[in-house]
Design a protein around this motif. Structure first.
Motif, PDB file in Angstrom:
ATOM      1  N   VAL A 109       0.827  -1.207   0.000  1.00 10.56           N
ATOM      2  CA  VAL A 109       0.000   0.000   0.000  1.00 10.56           C
ATOM      3  C   VAL A 109       0.863   1.261   0.000  1.00 10.56           C
ATOM      4  O   VAL A 109       0.620   2.204  -0.766  1.00 10.56           O
ATOM      5  CB  VAL A 109      -0.961   0.000   1.207  1.00 10.56           C
ATOM      6  CG1 VAL A 109      -1.622   1.362   1.379  1.00 10.56           C
ATOM      7  CG2 VAL A 109      -2.027  -1.070   1.023  1.00 10.56           C
ATOM      8  N   ALA A 113       0.924   3.843  -3.097  1.00  6.58           N
ATOM      9  CA  ALA A 113       0.450   5.209  -2.854  1.00  6.58           C
ATOM     10  C   ALA A 113       1.531   6.238  -3.190  1.00  6.58           C
ATOM     11  O   ALA A 113       1.248   7.275  -3.803  1.00  6.58           O
ATOM     12  CB  ALA A 113       0.010   5.360  -1.395  1.00  6.58           C
ATOM     13  N   TYR A 327     -10.842   3.270   5.707  1.00  4.26           N
ATOM     14  CA  TYR A 327     -10.055   4.515   5.748  1.00  4.26           C
ATOM     15  C   TYR A 327      -9.900   5.071   4.338  1.00  4.26           C
ATOM     16  O   TYR A 327     -10.129   6.262   4.091  1.00  4.26           O
ATOM     17  CB  TYR A 327      -8.686   4.216   6.368  1.00  4.26           C
ATOM     18  CG  TYR A 327      -7.710   5.383   6.329  1.00  4.26           C
ATOM     19  CD1 TYR A 327      -7.546   6.214   7.436  1.00  4.26           C
ATOM     20  CD2 TYR A 327      -6.936   5.636   5.201  1.00  4.26           C
ATOM     21  CE1 TYR A 327      -6.638   7.269   7.407  1.00  4.26           C
ATOM     22  CE2 TYR A 327      -6.027   6.693   5.155  1.00  4.26           C
ATOM     23  CZ  TYR A 327      -5.896   7.501   6.261  1.00  4.26           C
ATOM     24  OH  TYR A 327      -4.999   8.550   6.219  1.00  4.26           O
ATOM     25  N   TYR A 328      -9.514   4.194   3.396  1.00  2.00           N
ATOM     26  CA  TYR A 328      -9.307   4.666   2.025  1.00  2.00           C
ATOM     27  C   TYR A 328     -10.624   5.018   1.338  1.00  2.00           C
ATOM     28  O   TYR A 328     -10.665   5.931   0.508  1.00  2.00           O
ATOM     29  CB  TYR A 328      -8.532   3.619   1.221  1.00  2.00           C
ATOM     30  CG  TYR A 328      -7.032   3.767   1.374  1.00  2.00           C
ATOM     31  CD1 TYR A 328      -6.345   4.784   0.728  1.00  2.00           C
ATOM     32  CD2 TYR A 328      -6.304   2.905   2.183  1.00  2.00           C
ATOM     33  CE1 TYR A 328      -4.977   4.939   0.877  1.00  2.00           C
ATOM     34  CE2 TYR A 328      -4.932   3.049   2.342  1.00  2.00           C
ATOM     35  CZ  TYR A 328      -4.273   4.078   1.685  1.00  2.00           C
ATOM     36  OH  TYR A 328      -2.922   4.228   1.834  1.00  2.00           O
ATOM     37  N   LEU A 331     -11.407   8.447   2.726  1.00  2.00           N
ATOM     38  CA  LEU A 331     -10.458   9.421   2.185  1.00  2.00           C
ATOM     39  C   LEU A 331     -10.766   9.715   0.720  1.00  2.00           C
ATOM     40  O   LEU A 331     -10.755  10.879   0.295  1.00  2.00           O
ATOM     41  CB  LEU A 331      -9.025   8.895   2.323  1.00  2.00           C
ATOM     42  CG  LEU A 331      -7.912   9.912   2.059  1.00  2.00           C
ATOM     43  CD1 LEU A 331      -7.907  10.992   3.140  1.00  2.00           C
ATOM     44  CD2 LEU A 331      -6.550   9.213   2.011  1.00  2.00           C
ATOM     45  N   PHE A 332     -11.072   8.669  -0.037  1.00  2.00           N
ATOM     46  CA  PHE A 332     -11.432   8.889  -1.437  1.00  2.00           C
ATOM     47  C   PHE A 332     -12.754   9.646  -1.545  1.00  2.00           C
ATOM     48  O   PHE A 332     -12.921  10.485  -2.443  1.00  2.00           O
ATOM     49  CB  PHE A 332     -11.548   7.558  -2.180  1.00  2.00           C
ATOM     50  CG  PHE A 332     -11.972   7.719  -3.616  1.00  2.00           C
ATOM     51  CD1 PHE A 332     -11.045   8.080  -4.586  1.00  2.00           C
ATOM     52  CD2 PHE A 332     -13.296   7.547  -3.997  1.00  2.00           C
ATOM     53  CE1 PHE A 332     -11.428   8.254  -5.908  1.00  2.00           C
ATOM     54  CE2 PHE A 332     -13.696   7.715  -5.314  1.00  2.00           C
ATOM     55  CZ  PHE A 332     -12.750   8.068  -6.271  1.00  2.00           C
ATOM     56  N   SER A 362      -2.842  11.250  -1.076  1.00  2.00           N
ATOM     57  CA  SER A 362      -2.018  10.032  -1.197  1.00  2.00           C
ATOM     58  C   SER A 362      -0.886  10.060  -0.186  1.00  2.00           C
ATOM     59  O   SER A 362      -0.583   9.040   0.451  1.00  2.00           O
ATOM     60  CB  SER A 362      -1.459   9.911  -2.615  1.00  2.00           C
ATOM     61  OG  SER A 362      -2.483   9.766  -3.569  1.00  2.00           O
ATOM     62  N   SER A 365      -2.097   9.504   3.404  1.00  2.00           N
ATOM     63  CA  SER A 365      -2.461   8.112   3.708  1.00  2.00           C
ATOM     64  C   SER A 365      -1.274   7.238   4.068  1.00  2.00           C
ATOM     65  O   SER A 365      -1.466   6.113   4.556  1.00  2.00           O
ATOM     66  CB  SER A 365      -3.197   7.497   2.511  1.00  2.00           C
ATOM     67  OG  SER A 365      -2.312   7.235   1.436  1.00  2.00           O
ATOM     68  N   ASP A 371      -1.554   8.136   8.810  1.00  2.00           N
ATOM     69  CA  ASP A 371      -1.614   7.170   7.708  1.00  2.00           C
ATOM     70  C   ASP A 371      -2.671   6.109   7.974  1.00  2.00           C
ATOM     71  O   ASP A 371      -3.178   5.962   9.103  1.00  2.00           O
ATOM     72  CB  ASP A 371      -0.251   6.511   7.523  1.00  2.00           C
ATOM     73  CG  ASP A 371       0.129   5.687   8.728  1.00  2.00           C
ATOM     74  OD1 ASP A 371       0.199   4.451   8.601  1.00  2.00           O
ATOM     75  OD2 ASP A 371       0.334   6.270   9.817  1.00  2.00           O
ATOM     76  N   ALA A 372      -2.989   5.359   6.933  1.00  2.00           N
ATOM     77  CA  ALA A 372      -4.061   4.372   7.019  1.00  2.00           C
ATOM     78  C   ALA A 372      -3.795   3.323   8.097  1.00  2.00           C
ATOM     79  O   ALA A 372      -4.697   2.929   8.833  1.00  2.00           O
ATOM     80  CB  ALA A 372      -4.239   3.693   5.658  1.00  2.00           C
TER      81      ALA A 372
END
Length: 595
Positions: A109, A113, A327-328, A331-332, A362, A365, A371-372
């Motif tokens: 990841v 990213a 999380y992503y 965030l997206f 990015s 994250s 961060d994720a």
């Protein structure tokens, strides 16, 4: 002649790309050499250096377009920018943690990213304060990428086909030669071809003569091919409209019910948002009626749909915790909301802000502590603690097992513990013992069986023997060698029945499941039993590792000898899946000799 001119032009472009991106080419050559060593030695000892070189190549490409766009008149700045690139590659090498598992989710990841952020920067920088928009440079980048993929696939397939023909028709070709050829195409040819299609973009302060020399190349690069224009106008946009209507109807019908808890809708809406954003970037230079309508209306629709889905994803945190995936998604969702606002206000002029936001998100994250992985770890531990406290299972820092929890509460605990285990964070849960193992200690720690609530596949064991060049069995002592494949999960007990003939007599070799054991039977033509082998008994003392319940067998463990006065039946277990009282599947080699 046209083909000759085409290849001559391509070779010139490749040569120009090499001189234009010297540090990038150096990193790519080093990466190819390191990958060659990995292939030749058949290990991944140098994979950190290889990844660092690829990341350095990307960073060097970004530095080059930065020099061309901001410092073209200052030749020395080109070499000054090489310094942070080299430092970045070294920093990546020392910070990446792949000693334990190079394919771990964290490594993959973070690398993806970071590479994506660099690629976006490479495309976005030429459009900063330029007469060209981000949509133009994005179109040029997409065309270059598409052409590169097509040429690389054709070239790679052609080289591999030639090697295969030589291997089949002429001489044996070492399998590593196929990998070396693929390495050269993927590590060197493809990146250089991509860079050769990227033009040197114009600057507003350049002289008229410079603009004349470069404008034709730039205009060709940023132009939307007629085929793509037709595809967008008459296929992609109408299909997106129909899909939007379906989504809108579903949301209106379920806004007070399933919409807020339906996980299946998340990936669908994320995909929808990606399609709308991509279409908005591709149609930057198009102005037909369909495009104008799409550009005017769809950013507003995207805003409403993504806003609702992001709120739904946030609500689901209270039910299922904050996983890395969620999380992503959130965030997206925030990015898509911002992008829809940008497209609504500046559909053409300032859509480069979309790239800037995407790069920032990015980097966020993968940057601790936001961060994720850090946020997800802290969120999941807090969610587990809250769930346990709500069910009176955690007092102070002491865990109190309970066997009478409702099924939905059990599911929350099981899913959260599994998520922490899979991401390597279970040791950071303070109220669990230091030697805690989920596969063996879960029930004693929490008070209930994690496999009985329907959320996890039943526990199984997997035994596997890998045949190597050193493996040898003297088959001269046997009269027959039989390969047996079986699956008692899907058929009745006499799963695999194979008929063999030895010295004119017919025999049957059967696999049966009896009293939770896998039995191998040899019968005569009268259906009388000659000899039987209990395969699972022979493997009982072998403990699968806690990692996926898998046992890699040695030859001595996999080879089961069995003999009586009538026959010899020795068995080599190639693979055996023990599906926890539900049956067996796998593959055996059986060596038979009748006395």
């Amino acid at each position: 002649m046209k083909w000759k001119q085409f290849f001559k032009g391509r070779m010139q472009s490749l040569t120009t790309a090499i001189s234009r991106f010297p540090l990038t080419v150096l990193f790519l050559v080093l990466a190819a050499i390191i990958n060659t060593l990995n292939i030749q030695t058949e290990n991944v000892e140098y994979v950190e250096w290889m990844l660092a070189c690829f990341m350095g190549a990307l960073a060097a490409a970004v530095a080059q377009v930065s020099y061309e766009h901001f410092f073209r008149e200052k030749e020395k700045m080109r070499y000054v920018l090489f310094v942070p690139v080299l430092l970045f590659a070294l920093l990546y090498y020392f910070m990446i943690d792949i000693e334990s598992d190079m394919f771990s989710l964290k490594v993959v990841v973070r690398t993806v990213a970071l590479a994506f952020a660099l690629l976006m920067a490479f495309i976005w920088i030429p459009s900063i304060k330029s007469r060209l928009s981000f949509s133009d440079s994005f179109t040029a980048g997409f065309k270059s990428l598409f052409t590169t993929i097509m040429f690389s696939i054709v070239l790679g397939a052609g080289i591999l086909s030639i090697l295969s023909a030589v291997n089949v028709l002429l001489i044996n070709v070492d399998y590593r030669l196929f990998l070396h050829a693929s390495n050269i195409v993927a590590s060197l040819f493809a990146p250089l071809l991509f860079l050769s299609y990227i033009p040197v973009y114009l600057q507003q302060n350049e002289s008229s003569s410079e603009q004349i020399n470069q404008s034709a190349e730039v205009d060709e690069a940023i132009s939307v091919p007629k085929t793509l224009e037709v595809l967008l106008t008459y296929i992609v946009i109408p299909l997106t409209m129909v899909f939007t209507i379906i989504l809108a109807l579903y949301i209106l019908m379920n806004i007070g019910r399933d919409f807020w808890i339906n996980n299946l809708l998340e990936p669908m809406l994320v995909s929808y948002a990606i399609v709308v954003i991509l279409v908005m970037l591709f149609i930057g230079r198009l102005d037909n009626k369909m495009v104008v309508y799409f550009r005017l209306v769809f950013p507003k629709i995207l805003f409403l749909i993504v806003l609702l889905q992001t709120v739904a994803s946030v609500i689901q945190i209270s039910e299922k915790g904050l996983t890395i995936g969620r999380y992503y998604v959130i965030l997206f969702g925030v990015f898509a909301i911002i992008a829809s606002i940008i497209f609504s206000i500046w559909p053409k002029q300032k859509n480069g802000l979309v790239a800037a936001v995407l790069i920032v998100f990015s980097l966020i994250s993968i940057t601790p502590p936001v961060d994720a992985f850090t946020v997800s770890k802290n969120g999941q531990i807090a969610f587990l603690e809250a769930t346990l406290k709500n069910n009176e299972m955690l007092k102070g820092n002491e865990l109190q097992p309970r066997s009478d929890l409702p099924e939905n509460e059990q599911r929350k605990i099981v899913e959260t513990v599994n998520d922490l285990e899979q991401n390597g964070n279970i040791k950071e849960v303070s109220f669990l013992p230091d030697d805690y193992q989920t596969t063996t200690d879960f029930e004693s720690a929490f008070g209930f069986d994690p496999y009985n609530d329907g959320t996890i596949i039943e526990e199984y064991s997997y035994y596997y023997f890998e045949w190597t060049e050193e493996t040898a069995v003297n088959v001269s002592d046997y009269q027959q060698l039989i390969k047996v494949q079986f699956d008692t999960l899907n058929t009745s007990s006499n799963e695999a029945v194979q008929t063999i003939e030895i010295e004119g007599n017919t025999y049957q070799l059967e696999t049966q499941e009896a009293e939770d054991d896998l039995i191998l039977l040899l019968k005569d033509q009268e259906n009388g039993e000659i000899i039987q082998t209990n395969v699972t008994n022979a493997l009982e003392e072998i403990e699968p590792s806690s990692d996926f319940n898998q046992a890699d067998l040695t030859f001595e463990q996999a080879f089961i000898e069995n003999e009586n006065n009538a026959a010899i039946v020795d068995t080599l277990v190639m693979q055996l899946n023990d599906n926890n009282d539900q049956g067996y599947s796998g593959e055996l080699f059986v060596f038979v000799s009748i006395k």
